[in-house]
Scaffold this motif. Sequence first.
Motif, PDB file in Angstrom:
ATOM      1  N   PRO A  81      12.238  64.924  64.737  1.00  0.00           N
ATOM      2  CA  PRO A  81      11.338  65.936  65.309  1.00  0.00           C
ATOM      3  C   PRO A  81      11.933  67.337  65.129  1.00  0.00           C
ATOM      4  O   PRO A  81      13.144  67.530  65.274  1.00  0.00           O
ATOM      5  N   GLU A  82      11.073  68.289  64.815  1.00  0.00           N
ATOM      6  CA  GLU A  82      11.541  69.637  64.507  1.00  0.00           C
ATOM      7  C   GLU A  82      12.449  70.206  65.595  1.00  0.00           C
ATOM      8  O   GLU A  82      13.512  70.755  65.301  1.00  0.00           O
ATOM      9  N   GLU A  83      12.052  70.045  66.841  1.00  0.00           N
ATOM     10  CA  GLU A  83      12.854  70.621  67.936  1.00  0.00           C
ATOM     11  C   GLU A  83      14.256  70.005  67.978  1.00  0.00           C
ATOM     12  O   GLU A  83      15.248  70.707  68.166  1.00  0.00           O
ATOM     13  N   ALA A  84      14.348  68.690  67.787  1.00  0.00           N
ATOM     14  CA  ALA A  84      15.645  68.003  67.810  1.00  0.00           C
ATOM     15  C   ALA A  84      16.496  68.414  66.618  1.00  0.00           C
ATOM     16  O   ALA A  84      17.715  68.608  66.742  1.00  0.00           O
ATOM     17  N   VAL A  85      15.856  68.560  65.450  1.00  0.00           N
ATOM     18  CA  VAL A  85      16.595  68.963  64.255  1.00  0.00           C
ATOM     19  C   VAL A  85      17.137  70.383  64.438  1.00  0.00           C
ATOM     20  O   VAL A  85      18.313  70.655  64.178  1.00  0.00           O
ATOM     21  N   ARG A  86      16.286  71.276  64.901  1.00  0.00           N
ATOM     22  CA  ARG A  86      16.732  72.670  65.086  1.00  0.00           C
ATOM     23  C   ARG A  86      17.870  72.754  66.118  1.00  0.00           C
ATOM     24  O   ARG A  86      18.839  73.485  65.919  1.00  0.00           O
ATOM     25  N   ARG A 112      14.638  67.355  55.326  1.00  0.00           N
ATOM     26  CA  ARG A 112      14.014  67.886  56.546  1.00  0.00           C
ATOM     27  C   ARG A 112      14.516  69.309  56.821  1.00  0.00           C
ATOM     28  O   ARG A 112      13.727  70.201  57.151  1.00  0.00           O
ATOM     29  N   LEU A 113      15.816  69.522  56.652  1.00  0.00           N
ATOM     30  CA  LEU A 113      16.386  70.858  56.856  1.00  0.00           C
ATOM     31  C   LEU A 113      15.802  71.847  55.849  1.00  0.00           C
ATOM     32  O   LEU A 113      15.460  72.986  56.201  1.00  0.00           O
TER      33      LEU A 113
END
Length: 124
Positions: A81-86, A112-113
Amino acid sequence: MLLPAERTIVLNLAESPRNDPPLRRHRFTIAHEIGHWVCHCLEGRAAILEPNYCRATDIANDVDRAIEREANIFASELLMPEEAVRAAWEETPEVESVSARLDVSPLAIGWRLFNLGLVEERPA
Ligand SMILES: [Zn+2]
């Protein structure tokens, strides 16, 4: 393979890459097949219960079939998920670290990054 009539996903262990922990690769494959099912239903095709066969090449990042790309995007957003990756990237901006934290392959997190604009280079 997705068998909609049986509501079953079947994995072929022989197609699992040897350099990736099996559970990690299976998670991505299962998420990919769930993506096929969800997209299938969203498009109003749930009544069509044909099996969907995916090969290892369909789960690659450079796949050219739109239906496989959408399943890969679904799997990426489900497992990364974008929030977790960021948040993970902000804490430790290293591919291996974020990969381990989200239990996905370095290649998957690399894409993803890249797609989130957090790195400039495409993964090799
Ligand atoms: Zn597929």
